[in-house]
Design an enzyme around this catalytic site. Structure first.
Site, mmCIF file in Angstrom:
data_model
loop_
_atom_site.group_PDB
_atom_site.id
_atom_site.type_symbol
_atom_site.label_atom_id
_atom_site.label_comp_id
_atom_site.label_asym_id
_atom_site.label_seq_id
_atom_site.Cartn_x
_atom_site.Cartn_y
_atom_site.Cartn_z
ATOM 1 N N GLU A 131 49.823 61.151 67.124
ATOM 2 C CA GLU A 131 50.632 60.046 67.648
ATOM 3 C C GLU A 131 49.806 58.779 67.843
ATOM 4 O O GLU A 131 50.327 57.661 67.737
ATOM 5 C CB GLU A 131 51.317 60.450 68.957
ATOM 6 C CG GLU A 131 50.409 61.070 69.999
ATOM 7 C CD GLU A 131 50.362 62.587 69.932
ATOM 8 O OE1 GLU A 131 50.162 63.213 70.987
ATOM 9 O OE2 GLU A 131 50.508 63.154 68.832
ATOM 10 N N TRP A 132 48.504 58.941 68.108
ATOM 11 C CA TRP A 132 47.607 57.786 68.234
ATOM 12 C C TRP A 132 47.528 57.030 66.902
ATOM 13 O O TRP A 132 47.649 55.809 66.846
ATOM 14 C CB TRP A 132 46.232 58.320 68.648
ATOM 15 C CG TRP A 132 45.103 57.350 68.741
ATOM 16 C CD1 TRP A 132 44.762 56.600 69.822
ATOM 17 C CD2 TRP A 132 44.136 57.055 67.720
ATOM 18 N NE1 TRP A 132 43.630 55.860 69.538
ATOM 19 C CE2 TRP A 132 43.232 56.120 68.263
ATOM 20 C CE3 TRP A 132 43.956 57.503 66.415
ATOM 21 C CZ2 TRP A 132 42.157 55.626 67.535
ATOM 22 C CZ3 TRP A 132 42.883 57.006 65.698
ATOM 23 C CH2 TRP A 132 41.999 56.074 66.259
ATOM 24 N N LYS A 133 47.334 57.769 65.820
ATOM 25 C CA LYS A 133 47.258 57.178 64.481
ATOM 26 C C LYS A 133 48.572 56.461 64.138
ATOM 27 O O LYS A 133 48.570 55.329 63.630
ATOM 28 C CB LYS A 133 46.976 58.276 63.454
ATOM 29 C CG LYS A 133 47.187 57.877 61.989
ATOM 30 C CD LYS A 133 47.100 59.097 61.087
ATOM 31 C CE LYS A 133 47.477 58.761 59.654
ATOM 32 N NZ LYS A 133 46.480 57.911 58.990
ATOM 33 N N CYS B 280 42.513 59.868 59.499
ATOM 34 C CA CYS B 280 42.336 61.220 60.001
ATOM 35 C C CYS B 280 42.292 62.192 58.824
ATOM 36 O O CYS B 280 43.003 62.005 57.840
ATOM 37 C CB CYS B 280 43.479 61.614 60.939
ATOM 38 S SG CYS B 280 43.552 60.618 62.437
ATOM 39 N N ASP C 125 31.809 64.245 42.938
ATOM 40 C CA ASP C 125 31.507 63.322 44.033
ATOM 41 C C ASP C 125 30.726 63.990 45.153
ATOM 42 O O ASP C 125 31.069 65.089 45.595
ATOM 43 C CB ASP C 125 32.808 62.757 44.617
ATOM 44 C CG ASP C 125 33.451 61.744 43.695
ATOM 45 O OD1 ASP C 125 32.768 61.238 42.804
ATOM 46 O OD2 ASP C 125 34.648 61.453 43.888
ATOM 47 N N GLU D 222 25.176 61.597 54.491
ATOM 48 C CA GLU D 222 25.725 61.860 55.817
ATOM 49 C C GLU D 222 25.198 63.154 56.421
ATOM 50 O O GLU D 222 25.135 63.305 57.631
ATOM 51 C CB GLU D 222 27.255 61.935 55.753
ATOM 52 C CG GLU D 222 27.915 60.619 55.413
ATOM 53 C CD GLU D 222 29.426 60.688 55.589
ATOM 54 O OE1 GLU D 222 29.902 61.660 56.193
ATOM 55 O OE2 GLU D 222 30.099 59.770 55.124
ATOM 56 N N HIS E 151 37.775 49.319 52.114
ATOM 57 C CA HIS E 151 38.244 49.659 53.457
ATOM 58 C C HIS E 151 38.984 48.498 54.109
ATOM 59 O O HIS E 151 39.585 48.664 55.169
ATOM 60 C CB HIS E 151 37.064 50.078 54.338
ATOM 61 C CG HIS E 151 36.338 51.279 53.804
ATOM 62 N ND1 HIS E 151 35.223 51.161 52.990
ATOM 63 C CD2 HIS E 151 36.587 52.597 53.924
ATOM 64 C CE1 HIS E 151 34.814 52.373 52.659
ATOM 65 N NE2 HIS E 151 35.617 53.257 53.205
ATOM 66 N N CYS F 74 34.610 52.597 46.731
ATOM 67 C CA CYS F 74 35.114 53.914 47.111
ATOM 68 C C CYS F 74 36.499 54.088 46.483
ATOM 69 O O CYS F 74 36.984 53.213 45.755
ATOM 70 C CB CYS F 74 35.183 54.039 48.637
ATOM 71 S SG CYS F 74 35.020 55.742 49.223
#
Length: 764
Positions: free
Chosen positions: A18-20, A518, A601, A607, A696, A728
């Site tokens: 719900e936040w998203k 997400c 990829d 990371e 982005h 990307c």
């Protein structure tokens, strides 16, 4: 006094994201600012209420964010990039999001990974920084929790040493000036919290698990002495996580009330330091004994034994039990999962279940519950370990033989001659990274198919229509190497997790990656097996529509591992190599069916670097070996591509070379070409595409911006090796902006191509 329970942070996104949804509706103009902030408040309070009901003693407040907690810290102290500043001291909500996402004429701030997690933060820019307290955000959230829920929470603040170290745009002298300016502002925040009644305050300094020199120790002593002198009655917990701390003896002597240590991901070093050097009698130890980063149930018997060991050094009344880090990194709750095998589901523990584990373990050491209740909890993981899912004979035999099956390709320069003859591509060939916009309609059709409202045939026809549409668009734009668009894929790791045996995809197991993005990390629960080709059908269909080469698109083994929740009963290297063997089979299937360019990829290699430098070489060696294992069995005429995300590649440039990919594309746009410096002193003889614009951000780049990026790259790189591409995949972008941006990219590449061809003629 009984041992207390605590939490370090709770997932922002909510059980149903719900936040998203609220964020994206606000960005789309479908929510007013008042509606948006009201919705966010309700989400925030529901998270606090849940922790209260579970019985957590020290509930974090201030860990909630509209976008990113590092950005929140920068904004709170007025550290706003010059291009986003206005005459008003307090930043508008729109400007806050522009820093993270960019806007017309304003490039977004750089985004990079948060330590060795899969979360990404907005990097503060401090070139012209003059810190000023714009708003005491922790105070506002503390008062909200107290007034509306009766919770006297534990405010969470990102510490000044970590904040500065993760920022950019200053030298050593400037750092000292910034620190001197920030300390009084932090003190003001702490004093106001103390006046409001805050008893415990969590100051996060995770930077202390990385290499810490004597200068940082000096800064720590200076800063935390100033805090203690100014606010002596507030109990500060200096919180670390993700690894063992460096400079243990110095850090535990800092003038704070408590030290938070990770006893899960420390390789036993925090415990060893504790046993060797002891622990101050005037401090609380906040012990991270529940894994905050993985999704498996904790063996509570083992952790109870660990706590008993800790109490041999630290008095019980000075111990706090908590997760190893914020629960931001795990999904919200297992209870929503209805489609997992029972033996797998029973062994899982998400954020809510981890809080239950914290409380249960706390109750046990406080003699409220018995060992029988721990035994009942621990049985689920044993059942999974003993199941056939983790004992596939063929996989174990293949692992035993991987070194005897290893193959070596001829030198990259020799392969390039074969590839040039086969493809005859122009100078500065243009391509994309793989995905094209996943529109609402694409997601709608996929959902209908999953619900059974579309037959397999109807859904396949829809995907083929999308592929054809975008092959036509790519032809019209003038791209040289095409892709099928990945419309059948939800996520670059999730898709393969759905196809490979031994990996499960949850229904509601979402975690925040960056902003409102997400992802549902796959859960690697058993031995990994390829049961049938995963990508051949769509790739072959796309190739049938064009005479230009179409790349086969795969996700590499390191990225699948690093972006998944990984079983913890065997080594990560064994899991990695299981995945590599499965990907190798898919690579060979594509090649057998005539696909001559295959992109594997690996955006997560960088990371996944360990936080400790001494562990980096071993990690990189394993990563390179797994990539080579998955790609080296192809014919020499087959061209292997790969892609990596984000900057700071200086430390792994040799590993990038050792991957032996024929073409590598790397993000460089947000970091303003800083990555290019990695190649100034390193002779790289393989194809390379340094992403020339930032995907982005929703803005369409200008030809001038792209020209600057290309020009800078060509000063360092051989133009005969240079490819032009976005930085990307384009999955999250809109159709119009994607087409417009690619047109600018192709046109700019053609201009430089013509320029190079003229120069060649002159030189000849």
């Amino acid at each position: 006094m009984s041992i207390k329970s605590s939490n370090l942070g709770y997932p922002r996104i909510g059980e149903n994201r719900e936040w998203k949804k609220s964020l994206e509706l606000f960005w789309a103009g479908e929510r007013t600012e008042a509606q948006f902030t009201s919705e966010m408040e309700q989400i925030r309070l529901s998270h606090l209420r849940k922790q209260q009901e579970k019985g957590i003693d020290l509930i974090p407040v201030g860990d909630f964010s509209y976008y990113d907690h590092v950005l929140d810290t920068a904004v709170m102290f007025g550290l706003i990039p010059t291009r986003f500043k206005t005459e008003k001291q307090q930043l508008s909500l729109q400007a806050y999001f522009e820093i993270a996402r960019g806007s017309k004429g304003k490039v977004a701030s750089e985004m990079t990974k948060w330590f060795n997690t899969n979360y990404h933060y907005i990097v503060p820019e401090l070139e012209d920084a003059k810190p000023v307290l714009t708003e005491n955000r922790p105070l506002k959230l503390y008062k909200e929790a107290k007034e509306k829920l009766g919770i006297s929470g534990k405010p969470v603040i990102l510490g000044p040493i970590t904040f500065l170290t993760l920022s950019k745009g200053y030298d050593k002298q400037k750092r000292n000036e910034l620190l001197q300016a920030l300390v009084p502002l932090y003190i003001e925040v702490l004093q106001q919290l103390a006046e409001a009644g805050a008893e415990w305050i969590q100051i996060d300094e995770p930077i202390l698990v990385k290499e810490v020199d004597n200068e940082v120790v000096r800064e720590l002593n200076e800063v935390y002495k100033a805090f203690h002198d100014a606010v002596p009655n507030v109990k500060i917990i200096l919180q670390t996580y993700y690894e063992s701390i460096e400079q243990y003896q110095a850090i535990v002597q800092l003038p704070v009330a408590g030290i938070g240590l990770d006893f899960i991901h420390d390789d036993g070093l925090n415990l060893a330091h504790l046993q060797t050097f002891g622990f101050p009698s005037d401090k609380v130890l906040a012990a991270g004994v529940i894994d905050g980063r993985n999704v498996w149930k904790t063996n509570l018997h083992e952790q109870a034994a660990l706590i008993e060991t800790l109490t041999n050094v630290v008095d019980e009344h000075r111990l706090i039990i908590q997760p190893s880090c914020s629960l931001l990194h795990v999904p919200v709750t297992v209870k929503s999962e209805q489609n997992l095998e029972t033996v797998v589901k029973d062994a899982l523990s998400f954020a809510d279940e981890k809080l239950d584990e914290v409380v249960l373990l706390t109750q046990f050491v406080n003699h409220v519950v018995t060992k029988n209740e721990l035994s009942e909890h621990d049985l689920a993981v044993k059942n999974l370990n003993d199941s056939p899912l983790r004992n596939v004979k063929a996989v174990h035999e293949a692992l035993a033989n991987i070194h005897s099956d290893a193959k070596t390709r001829i030198d990259a320069s020799e392969r390039k001659k074969l590839h040039d003859d086969r493809w005859n591509l122009p100078l500065l060939p243009t391509t994309t990274i793989g995905s094209f916009p996943q529109t609402k309609e694409v997601r709608k059709q996929r959902l209908k198919w999953r619900k059974g409202e579309l037959s397999n045939e109807q859904y396949e026809q829809y995907i083929q229509n999308e592929i054809k549409k975008w092959i036509d668009i790519q032809e019209e734009i003038g791209l040289d190497v095409l892709v099928h668009g990945e419309f059948e894929r939800t996520d670059m790791v999730e898709f393969f997790g759905e196809k490979l045996a031994g990996i499960a995809i949850t229904t509601f197991g979402w975690v925040q990656s960056y902003g409102s993005r997400c992802v549902r990390p796959p859960v690697i629960f058993g031995d990994v097996v390829l049961t049938e080709p995963m990508t051949v059908k769509e790739t072959l269909y796309a190739q049938s529509l064009t005479s230009k080469p179409v790349k086969g698109m795969l996700t590499g083994p390191v990225t699948i591992l690093n972006w998944s929740f990984v079983r913890n009963d065997i080594s990560r290297i064994d899991v990695l190599n299981q995945i590599a063997l499965a990907i190798r089979e898919e690579v060979e299937a594509l090649e057998t069916n005539g696909i001559g360019m295959i992109q594997v990829d690996e955006p997560a290699i960088r990371e996944g670097l360990p936080l400790k430098q001494e562990k980096a070489d071993g990690y990189l060696k394993s990563a390179v070996e797994a990539f080579v294992l998955s790609t080296s069995s192809v014919q020499e005429e087959t061209q292997i591509h790969t892609h990596m995300c984000y900057s700071n590649f200086e430390a792994i440039i040799e590993a990038i070379d050792a991957l032996d990919a024929d073409v590598i594309s790397i993000e460089t746009s947000r970091s303003h070409g800083e990555l290019i410096r990695s190649f100034e002193d390193y002779l790289y003889n393989k194809g390379i595409g340094l992403g020339v614009y930032d995907i982005h951000s929703p803005r369409v780049p200008t030809s001038e911006e792209l020209s600057q990026n290309i020009e800078r790259a060509l000063k360092v790189l051989d133009y005969r090796l240079f490819w032009v591409n976005p930085d990307c995949g384009l999955k999250t972008r809109g159709i119009e902006e994607t087409v417009a941006a690619l047109k600018v990219m192709v046109e700019t590449a053609k201009l430089y191509r013509e320029k190079l061809e003229v120069e060649q003629k002159v030189n000849n």
